[in-house]
Design a protein around this motif. Structure first.
Motif: not given
Length: 443
Positions: A280-292, A294-300, A380-383, A416-419
């Motif tokens: 999962c760590v390796a995949a999160l580095k490649e797809f950072p949106a999965v590790n991001a 939403i905070n208000g109107d911003d993405v962290i 969190q945005s994914a599990i 935040i995460i596309d299909g």
């Protein structure tokens, strides 16, 4: 000397707790640092110990009460005697005898006191003076304070139509009173027609418990879990994608290096969780949106991974966090997860171990789950959901073979995460677990 037992600091953003149970009763002897009361917060249970040896005094709060940080729970009497109730206050000094009333100015007569029957009682009213008495003019009973109360016919129509006097405004009658014509004129205005009064909602029926049922109040932790799960469903656009993993290579690696791994790393056992965490760590580095998040109107977006690992405890599911999991070795991951499981069973997890996760893994396979759709752990945005390993026939190079297979599921916030990202992430996890050498080589 008496010592106070107070609610300790409970951790980040936790300001209150609930008294789960008293471990010691008033009058019992307690030793220094001996647990006296168990508190339950939104995250974990915390035992509060006596600061010194002595006898426990009266409980200042009861089981089930909510208390704030710093609140007094009890007092320990270091002399060995239970602290009893506060001594009674000395009776107030006798009031001096009233002085004789000055004859210079007569005292006014007391006002009559109304009794429950509407008659006056107690001190009798003075006799009416012989001369005429000026009395304030009283408005008619149907005149409202706004000065334009409706006439009886108008009031009846307004009641039937659900119209308020304030909506009609000042009337054309004497002294500005509302007439029936004023009401009719108001109702002729389409934009001003009053909507019929909404019917009152029916009261919820009282549930009659069966004698064979037991009613138990939800714990604070269970209520918090329920609220957070419902919050996730209400606020996030949750979608789940699935894949399956051939566990043959991971099982072969584990069987080959299990003993050597334990010997080198002081008894740490090589399991499948460390393989999935690293994948999962390796995949999160490649797809950072999965590790991001939403905070208000911003993405962290983050350049680190704090991996939450769902663990079952005596009071429910908790998710301790592997901080900087992207920097941890297989042995460090396995050792930390084993420690989480032990402390969760003992109810000894600390609050700071349960906060700050950026991505989570839950393993329903240890309970026999073949497939499920895990719910997000806000913010969190994914599990990732792991499941039971089961031998199944699959096709490999045109041949039907039996392989140990596991279904995996990724629930994610579609806002935040596309299909494409979600599916690609899960494929990377699958590839890493099916060929663990990729993880060691950073591929």
């Amino acid at each position: 000397m008496p010592a106070e037992i107070k609610v300790p600091t409970l951790g980040e953003s936790v300001t209150t707790a609930t008294i789960a149970r008293w471990l010691k009763q008033p009058g019992e002897t307690v030793a220094a640092d001996e647990p006296v009361v168990e508190l339950e917060t939104d995250k974990v249970s915390v035992e509060v110990a006596a600061p010194s040896a002595g006898t426990l005094g009266t409980h200042e709060v009861a089981e089930g009460d909510e208390v704030a940080v710093g609140a007094l729970l009890a007092i320990v009497d270091g002399q060995g005697a239970a602290s009893g109730p506060a001594p009674a206050k000395a009776p107030p000094a006798a009031e001096p005898a009233p002085q004789a009333a000055s004859p210079a100015r007569p005292q006014p007569a007391a006002a009559p006191v109304a009794t429950s029957s509407g008659q006056t009682g107690g001190i009798q009213p003075p006799r009416a003076p012989s001369g005429p008495v000026a009395r304030p003019a009283t408005p008619p009973a149907d005149v409202e304070r706004d000065g334009h109360a409706p006439l009886p016919a108008a009031q009846k129509m307004m009641t039937e139509r659900g119209v308020a006097a304030s909506a009609v405004g000042e009337g054309t009658g004497k002294d500005g009173r509302i007439t029936k014509g004023d009401v009719l004129a108001f109702l002729e205005q389409p934009q001003a027609k009053a909507a019929p009064a909404a019917p009152k909602p029916a009261a919820a029926p009282v549930r009659q418990d069966d004698p064979r049922e037991e009613r138990v109040k939800m714990t604070r932790l269970r209520k918090t879990i329920a609220n957070r799960l419902k919050e996730a469903q209400n606020n996030a656009a949750i979608l789940t994608t699935f894949n399956e993993v051939d566990m043959s290579a991971a099982m072969a690696m584990r069987a080959e290096y299990k003993e050597a791994f334990e010997k080198k790393h002081n008894g740490a056992r090589l399991g499948f969780m460390s393989i999935f965490v690293r994948a999962c760590v390796a995949a999160l580095k490649e797809f950072p949106a999965v590790n991001a998040e939403i905070n208000g109107d911003d993405v962290i977006y983050r350049e680190f991974v704090h991996m939450g690992i769902a663990v079952g405890g005596p009071n429910g599911l908790v998710v301790p966090v592997l901080r900087d999991a992207d920097r941890m070795s297989f042995a460090e991951i396995e050792g930390s997860i084993a420690g989480f499981g032990k402390r969760a069973r003992e109810g000894a997890l600390k609050l700071d171990e349960l906060t700050g996760g950026t991505f989570s893994i839950t393993n329903g396979g240890i309970y026999g789950s073949l497939m499920s759709t895990p719910i997000l752990n806000p913010p969190q945005s994914a599990i990732l959901g792991m499941h039971k390993i089961q031998e199944r026939p699959i096709a490999v190079k045109g041949q039907v073979v039996i392989r140990p297979m596991m279904y995996i599921a990724l629930s994610y916030d579609h806002r935040i995460i596309d299909g494409k990202e979600a599916v690609s992430f899960l494929v990377r996890v699958k590839e890493g677990v099916e060929d663990p050498r990729r993880l060691l080589l950073g591929l």
